[in-house]
Design a protein around this motif. Structure first.
Motif, PDB file in Angstrom:
ATOM      1  N   LYS A  98      21.639  59.880  40.175  1.00 45.70           N
ATOM      2  CA  LYS A  98      21.945  61.149  40.816  1.00 45.70           C
ATOM      3  C   LYS A  98      21.684  61.114  42.315  1.00 45.70           C
ATOM      4  CE  LYS A  98      21.287  64.050  36.794  1.00 45.70           C
ATOM      5  NZ  LYS A  98      20.542  65.186  36.222  1.00 45.70           N
TER       6      LYS A  98
ATOM      7  N   ARG B 132      25.678  63.978  32.701  1.00 46.68           N
ATOM      8  CA  ARG B 132      26.518  63.536  33.792  1.00 46.68           C
ATOM      9  C   ARG B 132      26.219  62.085  34.150  1.00 46.68           C
ATOM     10  NH1 ARG B 132      26.251  67.345  38.719  1.00 46.68           N
ATOM     11  NH2 ARG B 132      24.251  66.345  38.941  1.00 46.68           N
ATOM     12  N   SER B 133      24.934  61.716  34.132  1.00 49.97           N
ATOM     13  CA  SER B 133      24.586  60.332  34.436  1.00 49.97           C
ATOM     14  C   SER B 133      25.181  59.389  33.410  1.00 49.97           C
ATOM     15  CB  SER B 133      23.060  60.172  34.460  1.00 49.97           C
ATOM     16  OG  SER B 133      22.524  60.898  35.530  1.00 49.97           O
ATOM     17  N   ALA B 134      25.085  59.758  32.162  1.00 51.53           N
ATOM     18  CA  ALA B 134      25.637  58.918  31.108  1.00 51.53           C
ATOM     19  C   ALA B 134      27.149  58.827  31.244  1.00 51.53           C
ATOM     20  CB  ALA B 134      25.251  59.483  29.744  1.00 51.53           C
TER      21      ALA B 134
ATOM     22  N   ASP C 183      28.815  59.186  33.999  1.00 50.19           N
ATOM     23  CA  ASP C 183      29.103  58.361  35.176  1.00 50.19           C
ATOM     24  C   ASP C 183      28.997  56.885  34.827  1.00 50.19           C
ATOM     25  OD1 ASP C 183      29.537  60.560  36.661  1.00 50.19           O
ATOM     26  OD2 ASP C 183      27.573  60.559  37.652  1.00 50.19           O
ATOM     27  N   LEU C 184      27.941  56.566  34.082  1.00 48.09           N
ATOM     28  CA  LEU C 184      27.721  55.165  33.713  1.00 48.09           C
ATOM     29  C   LEU C 184      28.888  54.675  32.854  1.00 48.09           C
ATOM     30  CD1 LEU C 184      25.708  52.867  33.941  1.00 48.09           C
ATOM     31  CD2 LEU C 184      24.615  53.672  31.866  1.00 48.09           C
ATOM     32  N   ALA C 185      29.291  55.517  31.888  1.00 47.09           N
ATOM     33  CA  ALA C 185      30.389  55.132  31.010  1.00 47.09           C
ATOM     34  C   ALA C 185      31.680  54.981  31.812  1.00 47.09           C
ATOM     35  CB  ALA C 185      30.559  56.181  29.917  1.00 47.09           C
TER      36      ALA C 185
ATOM     37  N   PHE D 166      31.921  54.379  34.961  1.00 46.13           N
ATOM     38  CA  PHE D 166      31.792  53.218  35.836  1.00 46.13           C
ATOM     39  C   PHE D 166      32.098  51.944  35.068  1.00 46.13           C
ATOM     40  CE2 PHE D 166      28.823  49.840  37.252  1.00 46.13           C
ATOM     41  CZ  PHE D 166      29.492  49.511  38.413  1.00 46.13           C
TER      42      PHE D 166
ATOM     43  N   VAL E  67      22.043  55.081  26.613  1.00 41.00           N
ATOM     44  CA  VAL E  67      22.141  56.539  26.508  1.00 41.00           C
ATOM     45  C   VAL E  67      21.091  57.064  25.541  1.00 41.00           C
ATOM     46  CG1 VAL E  67      23.619  58.435  25.766  1.00 41.00           C
ATOM     47  CG2 VAL E  67      24.575  56.583  27.133  1.00 41.00           C
TER      48      VAL E  67
ATOM     49  N   VAL F 178      21.606  64.932  32.659  1.00 37.24           N
ATOM     50  CA  VAL F 178      21.543  63.640  31.978  1.00 37.24           C
ATOM     51  C   VAL F 178      22.916  63.235  31.481  1.00 37.24           C
ATOM     52  CG1 VAL F 178      20.584  62.396  30.029  1.00 37.24           C
ATOM     53  CG2 VAL F 178      19.166  63.979  31.322  1.00 37.24           C
TER      54      VAL F 178
ATOM     55  N   LEU G 129      25.545  50.121  26.133  1.00 36.85           N
ATOM     56  CA  LEU G 129      25.691  51.418  26.781  1.00 36.85           C
ATOM     57  C   LEU G 129      25.151  52.508  25.866  1.00 36.85           C
ATOM     58  CD1 LEU G 129      26.818  52.999  29.168  1.00 36.85           C
ATOM     59  CD2 LEU G 129      29.003  53.108  27.971  1.00 36.85           C
TER      60      LEU G 129
END
Lengths: 219, 171
Positions: free
Chosen positions: A145, B3-5, B7-9, B11, A52, B1, A48
């Motif tokens: 998104k 927010r995407s990270a 969200d991924l975390a 999730f 990132v 970006v 992860l």
């Protein structure tokens, strides 16, 4: 309930069952949706972190690219289904200086090929000519998104190859299925080359489509 | 970006929590495999568009994923997201130009085609209620949950929907 009501309800159920029976839904798994083909899902925290970090590098690289100027480029796209008509998308569009490009290659349910060019401006807003005007940002930053698809690939297309105007080919690593969207469509993030020929291959390696992108002018 | 990270975390964390919680049976992968097609069919019936149905259901799963593990009844939860998205989808159609669909589907018999036309002319909420009742066979309480309204409203939607269909068919 009267007999008439019962007949109406039965006819209603029959119509709904019919409509449901012709529904097409691509067979896929959640893993396919989450990650590009051929990769496993992120399962460990270090992965992860790596993801990132990669995203951050991509952001910096993208910003650096957008900050430089590029020549005005005239691009033409077309589709076999619409090349004789003006609508729904124009044949030629001039892209302004300093814009990034994303080539979006789309085929729809085994139907006509569409070669579209999306221009990514500095504010990440698309200015584009294509079949589906779309205000969403493009590129890797858009992943997660709720990116809207612009079209969908034919179900039986398993690989696409693109020959650019300089004679080079797009490799499968460049052509990648976009993730986190409903449709399997491919995006080439290539800012210097213009597609000339798009070829789609079926599962047995046969050529399903061979589409020459017409009227390309670089200037 | 970020927010995407995030969200991924989130999730990923949710998935791990879901796996650890005994009351959550099966994984999200299995849930997706089981529910994807039924939800696409439901969305197809409500929107009338197969393509939109796939997109809307995909978005619904993405919306649900971060909450996996915290949802006691995932199917009704997902169904509500799907139905909501179907009902708001109309406003987004103008942003797309449909491409021709060359997929060969068997032509329906005339009575079926007439009924499908009549269903397509129903207002979206009536159509959704009709689909949930007569295709999904949900009780009124669950239809109300999916539509986010009271059972009385569902009764009204069904009654008016059937009346409109009867009128259209008899015309």
């Amino acid at each position: 309930m009267t007999a008439t009501d019962e007949r109406l309800e039965e006819r209603l159920r029959e119509a709904l069952r019919y409509q449901a029976s012709v529904t097409v839904a691509g067979s896929r798994s959640w893993a396919d949706v989450q990650m590009p083909r051929g990769r496993s899902r992120i399962k460990a925290s270090w992965q992860l972190v790596a993801a990132v970090a990669t995203l951050a590098v991509a952001l910096v690289a993208g910003a650096a690219y957008l900050s430089r100027s590029s020549p005005t480029v005239r691009v033409a796209t077309s589709s076999p289904a619409t090349k004789d008509t003006a609508a729904p998308w124009p044949v030629i569009e001039t892209l302004a200086q300093g814009q990034d490009w994303t080539f979006v290659l789309v085929a729809h349910s085994g139907g006509p090929w569409v070669c579209m060019v999306k221009a990514r401006s500095a504010d990440e807003t698309c200015t584009t000519q294509n079949a589906t005007p779309d205000p969403y940002p493009v590129g890797p930053l858009a992943v997660g998104k709720g990116v809207r698809p612009w079209g969908r690939l034919a179900k039986d297309v398993v690989r696409i190859d693109v020959t650019f105007t300089d004679g080079s080919h797009a490799s499968p690593s460049i052509l990648r299925p976009r993730t986190l969207t409903a449709s399997n469509y491919y995006v080439i993030d290539d800012v210097v080359k213009t597609p000339r020929v798009v070829t789609a291959f079926g599962p047995d390696g046969s050529t399903l489509e061979n589409f020459t992108v017409p009227n390309i002018h670089d200037g | 970006v970020g927010r995407s990270a995030d969200d991924l975390a989130r999730f990923q964390t949710d998935r791990e929590q879901a796996a650890a919680r005994p009351e959550v049976s099966g994984s999200f992968d299995r849930f997706y495999a089981d529910e994807y097609l039924p939800m696409v069919r439901l969305a197809h019936l409500v929107t009338g568009s197969n393509d939109a149905a796939e997109d809307l259901v995909q978005e619904a799963f993405l919306r649900m994923a971060p909450h996996w593990g915290h949802v006691d009844r995932p199917v009704p939860y997902l169904r509500r997201i799907v139905v909501n998205r179907c009902l708001t989808w109309r406003g987004r159609r103008s942003r797309t130009v449909p491409l021709p669909d060359s997929f060969d589907r068997p032509a329906p018999a005339q009575p079926v085609a007439e009924m499908l036309d009549a269903i397509a002319r129903l207002p979206p909420r009536r159509r959704a209620a009709i689909v949930l009742r007569f295709y999904t066979d949900l009780p009124e309480a669950e239809i109300a949950q999916a539509l986010g309204c009271r059972s009385g409203t569902v009764k009204s939607l069904l009654s008016r929907g059937l009346a409109q269909l009867r009128k259209e068919i008899e015309r």
